[in-house]
Design a protein around this motif. Sequence first.
Motif, PDB file in Angstrom:
ATOM      1  N   GLU A   1     -25.789   7.997  -8.648  1.00 27.36           N
ATOM      2  CA  GLU A   1     -25.050   9.519  -8.439  1.00 27.36           C
ATOM      3  C   GLU A   1     -24.655  10.022  -9.812  1.00 27.36           C
ATOM      4  O   GLU A   1     -24.139   9.686 -10.547  1.00 27.36           O
ATOM      5  CB  GLU A   1     -23.867   9.318  -7.627  1.00 27.36           C
ATOM      6  CG  GLU A   1     -22.834  10.390  -7.425  1.00 27.36           C
ATOM      7  CD  GLU A   1     -23.469  11.813  -7.214  1.00 27.36           C
ATOM      8  OE1 GLU A   1     -24.223  11.789  -6.139  1.00 27.36           O
ATOM      9  OE2 GLU A   1     -23.614  12.738  -7.757  1.00 27.36           O
TER      10      GLU A   1
ATOM     11  N   SER B   1     -21.918  18.211   0.073  1.00 26.78           N
ATOM     12  CA  SER B   1     -21.034  17.513   1.056  1.00 26.78           C
ATOM     13  C   SER B   1     -19.575  17.877   0.865  1.00 26.78           C
ATOM     14  O   SER B   1     -18.936  17.413   1.774  1.00 26.78           O
ATOM     15  CB  SER B   1     -21.120  15.757   1.133  1.00 26.78           C
ATOM     16  OG  SER B   1     -22.626  15.537   1.411  1.00 26.78           O
TER      17      SER B   1
ATOM     18  N   ILE C   1     -32.017  18.515   3.933  1.00 28.32           N
ATOM     19  CA  ILE C   1     -30.714  18.483   4.813  1.00 28.32           C
ATOM     20  C   ILE C   1     -29.613  19.605   4.565  1.00 28.32           C
ATOM     21  O   ILE C   1     -28.750  19.403   4.025  1.00 28.32           O
ATOM     22  CB  ILE C   1     -30.235  16.893   4.565  1.00 28.32           C
ATOM     23  CG1 ILE C   1     -31.335  15.986   4.355  1.00 28.32           C
ATOM     24  CG2 ILE C   1     -29.403  16.535   5.492  1.00 28.32           C
ATOM     25  CD1 ILE C   1     -32.226  15.818   5.540  1.00 28.32           C
TER      26      ILE C   1
HETATM   27  C1  FAD Z   1     -21.573  26.627   3.766  1.00 26.08           C
HETATM   28  C2  FAD Z   1     -22.129  25.318   4.485  1.00 26.08           C
HETATM   29  C3  FAD Z   1     -21.611  24.870   5.569  1.00 26.08           C
HETATM   30  C4  FAD Z   1     -22.084  23.836   6.329  1.00 26.08           C
HETATM   31  N1  FAD Z   1     -21.520  23.462   7.382  1.00 26.08           N
HETATM   32  C5  FAD Z   1     -21.788  22.373   7.897  1.00 26.08           C
HETATM   33  C6  FAD Z   1     -21.360  21.861   9.318  1.00 26.08           C
HETATM   34  O1  FAD Z   1     -20.343  22.490   9.591  1.00 26.08           O
HETATM   35  N2  FAD Z   1     -21.700  21.049   9.869  1.00 26.08           N
HETATM   36  C7  FAD Z   1     -22.909  20.198   9.432  1.00 26.08           C
HETATM   37  O2  FAD Z   1     -23.330  19.162  10.099  1.00 26.08           O
HETATM   38  N3  FAD Z   1     -23.519  20.581   8.222  1.00 26.08           N
HETATM   39  C8  FAD Z   1     -22.917  21.665   7.361  1.00 26.08           C
HETATM   40  N4  FAD Z   1     -23.508  21.848   6.434  1.00 26.08           N
HETATM   41  C9  FAD Z   1     -24.530  21.151   6.016  1.00 26.08           C
HETATM   42  C10 FAD Z   1     -24.011  19.912   5.343  1.00 26.08           C
HETATM   43  O3  FAD Z   1     -23.132  20.290   4.175  1.00 26.08           O
HETATM   44  C11 FAD Z   1     -25.328  19.194   4.362  1.00 26.08           C
HETATM   45  O4  FAD Z   1     -26.265  18.883   5.457  1.00 26.08           O
HETATM   46  C12 FAD Z   1     -24.854  17.806   3.844  1.00 26.08           C
HETATM   47  O5  FAD Z   1     -23.635  17.890   3.288  1.00 26.08           O
HETATM   48  C13 FAD Z   1     -25.955  17.374   2.788  1.00 26.08           C
HETATM   49  O6  FAD Z   1     -25.533  16.155   2.305  1.00 26.08           O
HETATM   50  P1  FAD Z   1     -26.421  15.380   1.360  1.00 26.08           P
HETATM   51  O7  FAD Z   1     -25.926  14.034   1.050  1.00 26.08           O
HETATM   52  O8  FAD Z   1     -27.801  15.346   1.575  1.00 26.08           O
HETATM   53  O9  FAD Z   1     -26.281  16.197   0.070  1.00 26.08           O
HETATM   54  P2  FAD Z   1     -25.235  16.324  -1.304  1.00 26.08           P
HETATM   55  O10 FAD Z   1     -23.779  16.155  -0.680  1.00 26.08           O
HETATM   56  O11 FAD Z   1     -25.743  17.481  -2.147  1.00 26.08           O
HETATM   57  O12 FAD Z   1     -25.426  14.860  -1.720  1.00 26.08           O
HETATM   58  C14 FAD Z   1     -26.658  14.677  -2.635  1.00 26.08           C
HETATM   59  C15 FAD Z   1     -26.079  14.069  -4.017  1.00 26.08           C
HETATM   60  O13 FAD Z   1     -27.309  13.765  -4.803  1.00 26.08           O
HETATM   61  C16 FAD Z   1     -26.597  14.031  -6.359  1.00 26.08           C
HETATM   62  N5  FAD Z   1     -27.846  13.993  -7.321  1.00 26.08           N
HETATM   63  C17 FAD Z   1     -28.532  15.327  -7.258  1.00 26.08           C
HETATM   64  N6  FAD Z   1     -29.628  15.102  -8.212  1.00 26.08           N
HETATM   65  C18 FAD Z   1     -29.343  13.848  -8.589  1.00 26.08           C
HETATM   66  C19 FAD Z   1     -29.927  13.023  -9.811  1.00 26.08           C
HETATM   67  N7  FAD Z   1     -31.043  13.603 -10.528  1.00 26.08           N
HETATM   68  N8  FAD Z   1     -29.634  11.798  -9.986  1.00 26.08           N
HETATM   69  C20 FAD Z   1     -28.639  11.137  -9.017  1.00 26.08           C
HETATM   70  N9  FAD Z   1     -27.843  12.004  -8.408  1.00 26.08           N
HETATM   71  C21 FAD Z   1     -28.232  13.056  -8.134  1.00 26.08           C
HETATM   72  C22 FAD Z   1     -25.714  15.119  -6.202  1.00 26.08           C
HETATM   73  O14 FAD Z   1     -24.826  15.128  -7.212  1.00 26.08           O
HETATM   74  C23 FAD Z   1     -25.035  14.739  -4.818  1.00 26.08           C
HETATM   75  O15 FAD Z   1     -23.737  14.173  -5.014  1.00 26.08           O
HETATM   76  C24 FAD Z   1     -23.084  23.201   5.692  1.00 26.08           C
HETATM   77  C25 FAD Z   1     -23.581  23.379   4.240  1.00 26.08           C
HETATM   78  C26 FAD Z   1     -23.063  24.576   3.650  1.00 26.08           C
HETATM   79  C27 FAD Z   1     -23.532  24.534   2.309  1.00 26.08           C
END
Ligand code: FAD
Length: 477
Positions: free
Chosen positions: A33, A43, A336
């Motif tokens: 991360e 997230s 996602i």
């Molecule tokens: C305004 C808004 C409202 C939403 N509301 C909802 C809701 O009510 N219900 C719902 O189900 N979904 C909702 N979503 C969607 C949900 O938030 C996302 O689908 C989810 O959080 C995605 O999680 P993730 O782990 O894929 O991404 P992230 O949480 O972004 O995790 C990806 C991680 O990868 C890391 N990373 C990136 N590049 C690198 C690298 N080169 N090396 C190492 N680490 C790296 C980042 O730092 C990050 O921590 C919403 C989204 C938004 C923006």
Amino acid sequence: MEKYDVLIVGAGVVGTAIARELSRYRLKVAILEKESELSFGVSKSNSGIIHPGTQCNPQLLKSQLCVAGNRSIRRVARELGVDFKEVGELIVAFTPEEVSKLLELKKDGEKLKVPRLQIVSQPWLRKNEPNLSPHALAALFAPTAGIISPYRLTYDLGENAVRNGVAIYTETKVEAIDFTNPGFKVYASKRSFVSDYLINACGLYADEISAMVGITDFVITPRKGEEFLLDKKRENMTNHLIFPLPSKKSKGVLVIKTADGNPMIGPTAVDQKDKSDILTSDQGFKEVISSVQRLVPSINPSDIIAYFAGLRPSAGEDFIIRHENSVFGFVNVAGIQSPGLTAAVSIAEYVSRILKDIGLDLKRKLFFHKTRKRTIHLFNLNKAQAERIISKEPEFADIVCRCEMISKKEVSDAISRGAKTLDGIKFRTRLGAGRCHGGFCTSRALKILSEETDTPITKITKRGGDSYIIKKKRFDD
Ligand SMILES: Cc1cc2nc3c(=O)[nH]c(=O)nc-3n(C[C@H](O)[C@H](O)[C@H](O)COP(=O)(O)OP(=O)(O)OC[C@H]3O[C@@H](n4cnc5c(N)ncnc54)[C@H](O)[C@@H]3O)c2cc1C
């Protein structure tokens, strides 16, 4: 050089859910991360809704994973001791045309087997949602919609994964990947790692990680959502999550109940290029206020105590979750956007099936610690429960954050569970999230963090990197 069976890049809700799922098996797993702590990506900035699967095209993978995720989250929340509340949602119609649209949404939901869907009429709405606009004619009621704290879920998934043997490397940004066929060599923040399988769960940056192994057939477009938090005194202004009819781009601007009690209004949905621009705007504020006042007319701008924007990692209509056959062992978990929080646990199960299908031997461990001890939050307790806890642990009576009633014990617990930054404490405990925005508690929290991590106070950051809070220069002047 560290060697793993599976490396996961990204410690958001999706990466940590995958790590926990894989930690059931006899595998050496690690997450890399780039940020200082988990959950500092998408997230941390979302609506916290566990969607039932109502505004979803039944043909899409994300819709099926949403419905499955809504089912699974109840078990996972129980196992991890995370609060999940099934509050139900109403999608509200104001015209006869909108009422017929509700019937279509109901049919789609039924195709996906969303349970207990019901069209409710005006008298039902008057009785069960008295602050809703009197112009609302009917609504689609989905009782299985719920709310959860997205960051507490992420931290607890991560913590439980670590308890089951997963390693998490923070401040470890993946910069290059060699496909060594078989396997991968991953270069990250001056270290290197070797793995047989590599999972890309990088949210907004998933296209960049994928391009490192030559897969460039998708682009992540950040879709900004501005959200506005209201004072806790308006906690009971609605009994359900209130939605308008969805648009092509999003589920619309909503009145949201949150796991922390503060209602929230938003989000907007505007595509942009910049993956780091999370500024809120006057335009967003106006759009949100006028949209939610149509639903609940008593919402007043003076109720707003804080605002933020999050960026949905959009790669087209559906999630992209697939093994890349041309790069054996590489699994993309990209695009996602919403409902990614809802679907996280079912995405993890889906990824585990993909790995099994391509030959990874998933042998169960003798002991998988599926539960974790529930974290105590004073704000969740009634008076008698709080008194009982305080009589056993007096540090619960030492209140650090008065707005949100966060005690010294909760701050210390957050630090012992991995908080290294002020935001890490805030997301785990709610310290500083109230009306005074940390005006009262920040200095005390800094002191506790400094003492308990043996870090000079000038080195403490808000959220890692160079976000120092106290500039050393001031002491020298
Ligand atoms: C305004 C808004 C409202 C939403 N509301 C909802 C809701 O009510 N219900 C719902 O189900 N979904 C909702 N979503 C969607 C949900 O938030 C996302 O689908 C989810 O959080 C995605 O999680 P993730 O782990 O894929 O991404 P992230 O949480 O972004 O995790 C990806 C991680 O990868 C890391 N990373 C990136 N590049 C690198 C690298 N080169 N090396 C190492 N680490 C790296 C980042 O730092 C990050 O921590 C919403 C989204 C938004 C923006």
